[in-house]
Design a protein around this motif. Structure first.
Motif, mmCIF file in Angstrom:
data_model
loop_
_atom_site.group_PDB
_atom_site.id
_atom_site.type_symbol
_atom_site.label_atom_id
_atom_site.label_comp_id
_atom_site.label_asym_id
_atom_site.label_seq_id
_atom_site.Cartn_x
_atom_site.Cartn_y
_atom_site.Cartn_z
ATOM 1 N N THR A 40 0.856 -1.185 0.000
ATOM 2 C CA THR A 40 0.000 0.000 0.000
ATOM 3 C C THR A 40 0.894 1.237 0.000
ATOM 4 N N THR A 41 0.309 2.370 -0.248
ATOM 5 C CA THR A 41 1.067 3.620 -0.191
ATOM 6 C C THR A 41 1.636 3.814 1.206
ATOM 7 N N ASP A 42 0.866 3.485 2.242
ATOM 8 C CA ASP A 42 1.336 3.656 3.616
ATOM 9 C C ASP A 42 2.462 2.701 3.978
ATOM 10 N N SER A 43 2.455 1.492 3.401
ATOM 11 C CA SER A 43 3.463 0.512 3.802
ATOM 12 C C SER A 43 4.722 0.525 2.951
ATOM 13 N N HIS A 44 4.647 0.971 1.696
ATOM 14 C CA HIS A 44 5.791 0.807 0.793
ATOM 15 C C HIS A 44 6.068 2.005 -0.106
ATOM 16 N N LYS A 62 11.953 -4.823 18.102
ATOM 17 C CA LYS A 62 11.253 -5.203 16.871
ATOM 18 C C LYS A 62 11.959 -6.375 16.206
ATOM 19 N N ARG A 63 11.194 -7.169 15.509
ATOM 20 C CA ARG A 63 11.731 -8.336 14.812
ATOM 21 C C ARG A 63 11.577 -8.136 13.312
ATOM 22 N N LEU A 64 12.662 -8.299 12.611
ATOM 23 C CA LEU A 64 12.710 -8.217 11.161
ATOM 24 C C LEU A 64 13.308 -9.533 10.688
ATOM 25 N N ASP A 65 12.563 -10.305 9.901
ATOM 26 C CA ASP A 65 13.055 -11.592 9.421
ATOM 27 C C ASP A 65 13.647 -11.453 8.037
ATOM 28 N N LEU A 66 14.896 -11.849 7.895
ATOM 29 C CA LEU A 66 15.568 -11.910 6.602
ATOM 30 C C LEU A 66 15.654 -13.373 6.211
ATOM 31 N N VAL A 67 15.188 -13.696 5.022
ATOM 32 C CA VAL A 67 15.230 -15.072 4.545
ATOM 33 C C VAL A 67 16.197 -15.126 3.373
ATOM 34 N N ILE A 68 17.275 -15.877 3.553
ATOM 35 C CA ILE A 68 18.318 -16.029 2.553
ATOM 36 C C ILE A 68 18.460 -17.522 2.294
ATOM 37 N N THR A 69 18.434 -17.935 1.046
ATOM 38 C CA THR A 69 18.571 -19.360 0.750
ATOM 39 C C THR A 69 19.954 -19.841 1.184
ATOM 40 N N ALA A 70 20.064 -21.129 1.423
ATOM 41 C CA ALA A 70 21.331 -21.720 1.865
ATOM 42 C C ALA A 70 22.447 -21.463 0.853
ATOM 43 N N ASP A 71 22.162 -21.593 -0.434
ATOM 44 C CA ASP A 71 23.184 -21.364 -1.459
ATOM 45 C C ASP A 71 23.633 -19.908 -1.494
ATOM 46 N N ARG A 72 22.702 -19.002 -1.324
ATOM 47 C CA ARG A 72 23.068 -17.580 -1.324
ATOM 48 C C ARG A 72 23.873 -17.230 -0.072
ATOM 49 N N THR A 113 4.121 -8.489 6.851
ATOM 50 C CA THR A 113 4.246 -7.792 5.579
ATOM 51 C C THR A 113 5.591 -8.151 4.958
ATOM 52 N N GLN A 114 5.583 -8.458 3.669
ATOM 53 C CA GLN A 114 6.807 -8.836 2.978
ATOM 54 C C GLN A 114 7.299 -7.702 2.087
ATOM 55 N N TRP A 115 8.615 -7.515 2.090
ATOM 56 C CA TRP A 115 9.256 -6.611 1.134
ATOM 57 C C TRP A 115 9.918 -7.483 0.089
ATOM 58 N N TYR A 116 9.638 -7.194 -1.165
ATOM 59 C CA TYR A 116 10.178 -7.944 -2.288
ATOM 60 C C TYR A 116 11.356 -7.178 -2.875
ATOM 61 N N LYS A 117 12.104 -7.831 -3.737
ATOM 62 C CA LYS A 117 13.231 -7.198 -4.431
ATOM 63 C C LYS A 117 14.197 -6.564 -3.438
ATOM 64 N N VAL A 118 14.651 -7.352 -2.490
ATOM 65 C CA VAL A 118 15.572 -6.882 -1.469
ATOM 66 C C VAL A 118 16.928 -7.539 -1.692
ATOM 67 N N GLY A 119 17.969 -6.726 -1.638
ATOM 68 C CA GLY A 119 19.327 -7.238 -1.650
ATOM 69 C C GLY A 119 19.916 -7.083 -0.267
ATOM 70 N N VAL A 120 20.720 -8.056 0.160
ATOM 71 C CA VAL A 120 21.361 -7.994 1.464
ATOM 72 C C VAL A 120 22.838 -8.341 1.297
ATOM 73 N N ARG A 121 23.680 -7.637 2.049
ATOM 74 C CA ARG A 121 25.110 -7.953 2.064
ATOM 75 C C ARG A 121 25.659 -7.642 3.445
ATOM 76 N N PHE A 122 26.860 -8.167 3.723
ATOM 77 C CA PHE A 122 27.536 -7.800 4.959
ATOM 78 C C PHE A 122 27.983 -6.350 4.849
ATOM 79 N N LYS A 123 27.999 -5.635 5.979
ATOM 80 C CA LYS A 123 28.294 -4.199 5.982
ATOM 81 C C LYS A 123 29.437 -3.907 6.940
ATOM 82 N N GLY A 124 30.257 -2.956 6.554
ATOM 83 C CA GLY A 124 31.342 -2.495 7.407
ATOM 84 C C GLY A 124 32.653 -2.461 6.651
ATOM 85 N N ASN A 125 33.641 -1.853 7.239
ATOM 86 C CA ASN A 125 34.983 -1.818 6.661
ATOM 87 C C ASN A 125 35.927 -2.519 7.619
#
Length: 148
Positions: A40-44, A62-72, A113-125
């Motif tokens: 919806t406009t309010d959610s995304h 708060k809980r945010l679930d990230l689902v990453i396949t085993a291969d990824r 609520t699901q967010w689609y088209k999300v990329g995730v990577r490790f962060k930091g230097n």
């Protein structure tokens, strides 16, 4: 539902899903017909005002679930090994890398609520290299959410 911001301070739960043989560089997605019917406009949307009370509630974690396949997930770990050396071996690899770790596709869920088209990577230097080389799996993440 109000638009929520997804800051790093949210607690993440990681779940491995079914095996998948594609890595980020191999994935080709034709989503010209993509329609997220539950958004919806309010959610995304950038058109909604941020709901800071939801994100920064004083008496809740708060809980945010990230689902990453085993291969990824394995591709992410392999990439870290190539950037910083073998996990937990002190200074086994570069203590600092000019390259960012790879992004992989993931699914993100918050309160049903699901967010689609999300990329995730490790962060930091240097903090990422230090954590990796010390054998500490408490690694920070960066999310890239399409359309937000």
């Amino acid at each position: 539902m109000k638009k929520i911001l997804l800051p790093i301070i949210l607690l993440a739960s990681f779940m491995a899903c079914e095996q998948e043989h594609a890595t980020t560089s191999e994935i080709v997605i034709d989503d010209t017909d993509f329609e997220a019917t539950d958004w919806t406009t309010d959610s995304h949307s950038n058109d909604a005002a941020p709901n800071f009370e939801e994100v920064f509630e004083d008496n809740a974690v708060k809980r945010l679930d990230l689902v990453i396949t085993a291969d990824r997930w394995e591709a992410m770990l392999d990439d870290m090994t190539s950037l910083y050396g073998t996990f937990g071996t002190g200074r086994g690899g570069n203590s600092f890398s000019d390259e960012n770790p790879i992004f992989v596709p993931a699914e993100v869920f918050y309160e049903g609520t699901q967010w689609y088209k999300v990329g995730v990577r490790f962060k930091g230097n240097s903090s990422l290299a230090s954590t990796w080389n010390s054998g500490n799996m408490k690694l920070s993440f960066k999310l890239d959410i399409a359309g937000i």
